[in-house]
Design a protein around this motif. Structure first.
Motif, PDB file in Angstrom:
ATOM      1  N   GLU A 124       0.725  -1.276  -0.033  1.00 23.45           N
ATOM      2  CA  GLU A 124       0.013   0.052   0.187  1.00 23.45           C
ATOM      3  C   GLU A 124       0.893   1.419   0.042  1.00 23.45           C
ATOM      4  O   GLU A 124       0.239   2.340  -0.244  1.00 23.45           O
ATOM      5  CB  GLU A 124      -0.900  -0.039   1.291  1.00 23.45           C
ATOM      6  CG  GLU A 124      -2.197  -0.986   1.189  1.00 23.45           C
ATOM      7  CD  GLU A 124      -2.704  -1.209   2.792  1.00 23.45           C
ATOM      8  OE1 GLU A 124      -4.057  -0.464   2.634  1.00 23.45           O
ATOM      9  OE2 GLU A 124      -2.203  -1.278   3.820  1.00 23.45           O
ATOM     10  N   ARG A 125       2.125   1.102   0.238  1.00 24.09           N
ATOM     11  CA  ARG A 125       2.963   2.325   0.166  1.00 24.09           C
ATOM     12  C   ARG A 125       3.420   2.874  -1.279  1.00 24.09           C
ATOM     13  O   ARG A 125       3.564   2.030  -1.971  1.00 24.09           O
ATOM     14  CB  ARG A 125       4.087   1.865   1.278  1.00 24.09           C
ATOM     15  CG  ARG A 125       4.044   1.465   2.491  1.00 24.09           C
ATOM     16  CD  ARG A 125       5.160   1.067   3.180  1.00 24.09           C
ATOM     17  NE  ARG A 125       4.877   0.293   4.495  1.00 24.09           N
ATOM     18  CZ  ARG A 125       5.732  -0.538   5.012  1.00 24.09           C
ATOM     19  NH1 ARG A 125       7.110  -0.573   4.692  1.00 24.09           N
ATOM     20  NH2 ARG A 125       5.263  -0.996   6.286  1.00 24.09           N
ATOM     21  N   PRO A 126       3.319   4.142  -1.241  1.00 20.69           N
ATOM     22  CA  PRO A 126       3.848   4.750  -2.617  1.00 20.69           C
ATOM     23  C   PRO A 126       5.088   4.349  -2.817  1.00 20.69           C
ATOM     24  O   PRO A 126       5.944   4.515  -1.976  1.00 20.69           O
ATOM     25  CB  PRO A 126       3.580   6.307  -2.253  1.00 20.69           C
ATOM     26  CG  PRO A 126       3.082   6.496  -0.824  1.00 20.69           C
ATOM     27  CD  PRO A 126       3.004   5.074  -0.133  1.00 20.69           C
ATOM     28  N   ALA A 127       5.267   4.204  -4.300  1.00 15.61           N
ATOM     29  CA  ALA A 127       6.664   3.879  -4.465  1.00 15.61           C
ATOM     30  C   ALA A 127       7.491   5.003  -4.490  1.00 15.61           C
ATOM     31  O   ALA A 127       7.362   6.113  -4.493  1.00 15.61           O
ATOM     32  CB  ALA A 127       6.521   3.369  -6.130  1.00 15.61           C
TER      33      ALA A 127
END
Length: 127
Positions: A124-127
C-alpha cells in the motif's frame, strides 16, 4: 531558569534552536537495546552539565529546577553519546540506564500501549 550565563561552549549554544522558554527536547535512548526510555528538557546549563559530568541532567518544567536523572532514586543515566538533530531543536542522548527510566518504576516511559494507528502494508505504500 538560571539568570547566570551558561558555561556551554558558544559554538554549541549557537547551534541550539530553543523554544520560547529556552529549552530543547531531549530524547533518551538506551545505548544497549535502542529503546526510547523517556523525553526530557534541557536548557544551555543542563546541556553543559550533561556534557561535562557524563550524567544526564535536565530542567524540570514542573519544579523549575535542574535535576540529575536518578540522583535521588539511584536510577542514573550514564551518557554514552549525545547528538543534536539537523534543525538544532532536539537532542538525542544514548545512555546506560541504571534501573527503571520512568518515575513510575517502569523500564521506559513509553509503556502506555500502542495507539490504534493504521499500519500500511508494504504493497500500500507509495513507490
Amino acid at each position: 531558569m538560571t539568570a547566570s550565563p551558561s558555561a556551554l561552549a558558544p559554538e554549541i549554544a549557537a547551534r541550539l534552536k530553543k523554544d520560547p522558554a529556552g529549552l530543547v527536547t531531549a530524547v533518551v535512548q538506551d545505548a544497549g537495546d535502542d529503546r526510547v526510555l523517556m523525553v526530557g528538557w534541557m536548557d544551555e546549563e543542563a546541556l553543559h552539565r550533561t556534557l561535562t559530568t557524563g550524567l544526564a541532567t535536565y530542567w524540570s518544567r514542573s519544579r523549575q529546577e535542574y535535576w540529575v536523572k536518578g540522583e535521588t532514586s539511584g536510577h542514573l543515566q550514564y551518557v554514552r553519546s549525545l547528538a543534536l538533530d539537523c534543525d538544532g531543536d532536539t537532542l538525542l542522548l544514548r545512555v546506560d540506564q541504571l534501573g527503571p527510566a520512568c518515575h513510575r518504576g517502569t523500564p521506559t516511559c513509553f509503556d502506555g500501549g500502542d495507539l490504534p494507528a493504521r499500519v500500511l502494508d508494504p504493497s500500500e505504500r507509495p513507490a
